[in-house]
Write a protein that holds these residues in place. Structure first.
Motif, PDB file in Angstrom:
ATOM      1  N   ARG A 120       5.266  14.054  -0.320  1.00 33.56           N
ATOM      2  CA  ARG A 120       6.529  13.851   0.388  1.00 33.56           C
ATOM      3  C   ARG A 120       6.929  12.387   0.363  1.00 33.56           C
ATOM      4  NH1 ARG A 120       5.967  11.570   5.322  1.00 33.56           N
ATOM      5  NH2 ARG A 120       3.856  11.365   6.147  1.00 33.56           N
ATOM      6  N   ALA A 121       8.207  12.145   0.555  1.00 35.21           N
ATOM      7  CA  ALA A 121       8.689  10.771   0.707  1.00 35.21           C
ATOM      8  C   ALA A 121       8.459  10.321   2.144  1.00 35.21           C
ATOM      9  CB  ALA A 121      10.168  10.684   0.362  1.00 35.21           C
ATOM     10  N   TYR A 122       8.407   9.013   2.345  1.00 31.63           N
ATOM     11  CA  TYR A 122       8.326   8.488   3.701  1.00 31.63           C
ATOM     12  C   TYR A 122       9.451   7.484   3.909  1.00 31.63           C
ATOM     13  CZ  TYR A 122       5.894   4.516   1.494  1.00 31.63           C
ATOM     14  OH  TYR A 122       5.549   3.445   0.702  1.00 31.63           O
ATOM     15  N   SER A 123       9.789   7.262   5.154  1.00 34.64           N
ATOM     16  CA  SER A 123      10.907   6.376   5.478  1.00 34.64           C
ATOM     17  C   SER A 123      10.584   4.939   5.088  1.00 34.64           C
ATOM     18  CB  SER A 123      11.206   6.445   6.971  1.00 34.64           C
ATOM     19  OG  SER A 123      12.137   5.435   7.330  1.00 34.64           O
ATOM     20  N   PRO A 124      11.520   4.232   4.452  1.00 32.53           N
ATOM     21  CA  PRO A 124      11.296   2.814   4.128  1.00 32.53           C
ATOM     22  C   PRO A 124      10.992   1.966   5.356  1.00 32.53           C
ATOM     23  CG  PRO A 124      13.178   3.664   2.912  1.00 32.53           C
ATOM     24  CD  PRO A 124      12.794   4.734   3.906  1.00 32.53           C
ATOM     25  N   SER A 125      11.395   2.428   6.543  1.00 36.11           N
ATOM     26  CA  SER A 125      11.133   1.660   7.763  1.00 36.11           C
ATOM     27  C   SER A 125       9.642   1.573   8.059  1.00 36.11           C
ATOM     28  CB  SER A 125      11.862   2.294   8.951  1.00 36.11           C
ATOM     29  OG  SER A 125      11.358   3.595   9.222  1.00 36.11           O
ATOM     30  N   VAL A 126       8.858   2.466   7.460  1.00 39.31           N
ATOM     31  CA  VAL A 126       7.396   2.419   7.624  1.00 39.31           C
ATOM     32  C   VAL A 126       6.857   1.062   7.171  1.00 39.31           C
ATOM     33  CG1 VAL A 126       5.225   3.329   6.678  1.00 39.31           C
ATOM     34  CG2 VAL A 126       6.973   4.897   7.523  1.00 39.31           C
ATOM     35  N   LEU A 127       7.500   0.477   6.162  1.00 36.70           N
ATOM     36  CA  LEU A 127       7.024  -0.785   5.602  1.00 36.70           C
ATOM     37  C   LEU A 127       7.126  -1.936   6.603  1.00 36.70           C
ATOM     38  CD1 LEU A 127       8.483  -0.553   1.973  1.00 36.70           C
ATOM     39  CD2 LEU A 127       6.263   0.207   2.844  1.00 36.70           C
ATOM     40  N   ASP A 128       7.930  -1.762   7.637  1.00 43.77           N
ATOM     41  CA  ASP A 128       8.017  -2.797   8.666  1.00 43.77           C
ATOM     42  C   ASP A 128       6.713  -2.914   9.447  1.00 43.77           C
ATOM     43  OD1 ASP A 128      10.666  -3.230   7.955  1.00 43.77           O
ATOM     44  OD2 ASP A 128      11.453  -1.852   9.474  1.00 43.77           O
ATOM     45  N   GLY A 129       5.875  -1.878   9.391  1.00 45.92           N
ATOM     46  CA  GLY A 129       4.620  -1.892  10.134  1.00 45.92           C
ATOM     47  C   GLY A 129       3.406  -2.245   9.309  1.00 45.92           C
ATOM     48  N   LEU A 130       3.612  -2.746   8.098  1.00 49.04           N
ATOM     49  CA  LEU A 130       2.469  -3.104   7.257  1.00 49.04           C
ATOM     50  C   LEU A 130       1.625  -4.199   7.912  1.00 49.04           C
ATOM     51  CD1 LEU A 130       4.003  -3.234   3.645  1.00 49.04           C
ATOM     52  CD2 LEU A 130       2.620  -1.405   4.656  1.00 49.04           C
ATOM     53  N   HIS A 131       0.321  -4.028   7.855  1.00 47.81           N
ATOM     54  CA  HIS A 131      -0.586  -5.077   8.330  1.00 47.81           C
ATOM     55  C   HIS A 131      -0.619  -6.205   7.304  1.00 47.81           C
ATOM     56  CE1 HIS A 131      -2.233  -2.528  11.535  1.00 47.81           C
ATOM     57  NE2 HIS A 131      -2.206  -1.545  10.662  1.00 47.81           N
ATOM     58  N   ASP A 132      -0.569  -7.437   7.776  1.00 42.28           N
ATOM     59  CA  ASP A 132      -0.705  -8.599   6.898  1.00 42.28           C
ATOM     60  C   ASP A 132      -2.188  -8.785   6.609  1.00 42.28           C
ATOM     61  OD1 ASP A 132      -1.005 -11.168   5.782  1.00 42.28           O
ATOM     62  OD2 ASP A 132       0.777 -11.918   6.826  1.00 42.28           O
TER      63      ASP A 132
END
Length: 301
Positions: free
Chosen positions: A194-206
Motif C-alpha cells: 500500500r501507499a502511505y501518506s507523504p506526511s509520514v516523512l515529517d516524523g522521520l527520526h534523525d
C-alpha cells in the motif's frame, strides 16, 4: 565570536541530539511481521533527499558477572557506528591478554559490540501502522533489504505499484533464538503493498542525532568495568572527565599498565533494558514458496 543566534542554535541542536539518543529502538519480534522501509532522513537546502536510509549502529554492553541483568555500563561502539577509533574495543583487545581464565575471557567476549543498523520504518501490520518506528536490525536483515532493492528498485518510495511508484512492503520472519536466530526478508507482491501518506516523512527520526551518543564518562565507566573483570584498576589521573580532551595515554593502555593494582572501585550506572544477542544464520533469503494471500489474511485477522 559567535552571535547570540548561533549560540542558541548550537544549544538547541545539542539538546535535540541528546533527546534523540535516548529514543528507544524497536526490534523484530519472533514470527512474521510486515514492514515498510522509509527513505533517508537527510534533506539538503535544495530539498533533495539523501537516498541512504540506514545508519550503522553498535553498542558495548559491559557486564562483569555471568548471568548479570543490569549492565555496569553501556556505550556506543565508535568503530562500528562512525568508523572512528573505539577506546572500548582497544581496551578489550589489551585486557584479554591479561588473563587466561576461561570465564573471564567469555565475559570479555560478551562485551564486544555487535554490528547493527538503524532504519526508519512503518510496522504495517502493527497496532499503529502510521507511526514511524526507530527500527534496529542485524546485518542479515539490512542485507536482505539491499538485495531486494537490487531487484525492485527504490522500495522506500511512498507510492506503491498501484499509484505508479516502486514502494514495497516487506515481510520479515524471525525464527530461532540466540546463535540459532534466523531472519528471512521477503518482498510483498507489488499489488499487495500500500501507499502511505507523504506526511509520514515529517516524523522521520534523525539518525545522525540518534547516533551522536559519545559520553566520556560512560566510556570511562565501561573501560573501568572491563578492568574489573580481570582485577585491573585504572590510575586515577588517567580517568577522563566529562567534556575534557582525551588523555595522551589511552585509558585502554593505562589499564594494562596498572594490571598489578587491586581492589578497584567502580561506579554504578543507570539501569538499562536487557540486551539480547541475536546472531543469525548465513542462509540466503528465499521467498519462492510463500503464499502471500494466506500470509496477509493470517496477519490481518
Amino acid at each position: 565570536m559567535p552571535t547570540l543566534q548561533e549560540i542558541v542554535a548550537a544549544k538547541q541542536k545539542l539538546i535535540e541530539s541528546k533527546n534523540a539518543s535516548n529514543t528507544k529502538t524497536t526490534k523484530i519480534l519472533p514470527g512474521k511481521s510486515v514492514w515498510r522501509i522509509l527513505p533517508g532522513w537527510r534533506v539538503d537546502s535544495a530539498g533533495v533527499r539523501d537516498p541512504e536510509f540506514w545508519h550503522d549502529y553498535s553498542q558495548h554492553w559491559i557486564k562483569t558477572t555471568p548471568g548479570q541483568k543490569k549492565p555496569d555500563a553501556v556505550h556506543l561502539c565508535m568503530d562500528k557506528t562512525h568508523g572512528e577509533v573505539c577506546q572500548i574495543c582497544m581496551a578489550l583487545d589489551q585486557i584479554k591478554m591479561q588473563t587466561t581464565d576461561p570465564d573471564e575471557l567469555e565475559l570479555l567476549k560478551q562485551c564486544r559490540s555487535q554490528q547493527r543498523y538503524l532504519l526508519n520504518a512503518l510496522h504495517v501490520n502493527g497496532p499503529n501502522p502510521e507511526k514511524v518506528e526507530l527500527l534496529e536490525v542485524p546485518f542479515k536483515v539490512v542485507d536482505g533489504i539491499w538485495k531486494i532493492i537490487g531487484s525492485y528498485g527504490d522500495i522506500t518510495d511512498p507510492q506503491s505499484d498501484s499509484q505508479g511508484g516502486t514502494g514495497l512492503d516487506l515481510i520479515i520472519e524471525r525464527t530461532g533464538m540466540g546463535f540459532d536466530t534466523r531472519y528471512d526478508v521477503m518482498p510483498c507482491p507489488p499489488n499487495k503493498s500500500r501507499a502511505y501518506s507523504p506526511s509520514v516523512l515529517d516524523g522521520l527520526h534523525d539518525l545522525d542525532n540518534v547516533t551522536a551518543q559519545f559520553d566520556s564518562m560512560q566510556e570511562t565507566l565501561a573501560i573501568q568495568a572491563l578492568g574489573k573483570i580481570v582485577g585491573i584498576m585504572p590510575p586515577d589521573d588517567n580517568t577522563r572527565a566529562i567534556g575534557s580532551a582525551a588523555p595522551t595515554t589511552s585509558i585502554a593502555a593505562a589499564l594494562t599498565e596498572a594490571s598489578s593494582s587491586d581492589d578497584a572501585s567502580f561506579e554504578d550506572v543507570l539501569s538499562s533494558d536487557d540486551f539480547t544477542d541475536e546472531s543469525v544464520s548465513d542462509e540466503e533469503v528465499n521467498d519462492e514458496d510463500t503464499n502471500f494471500d494466506e500470509l496477509f489474511k493470517e496477519m490481518r485477522q
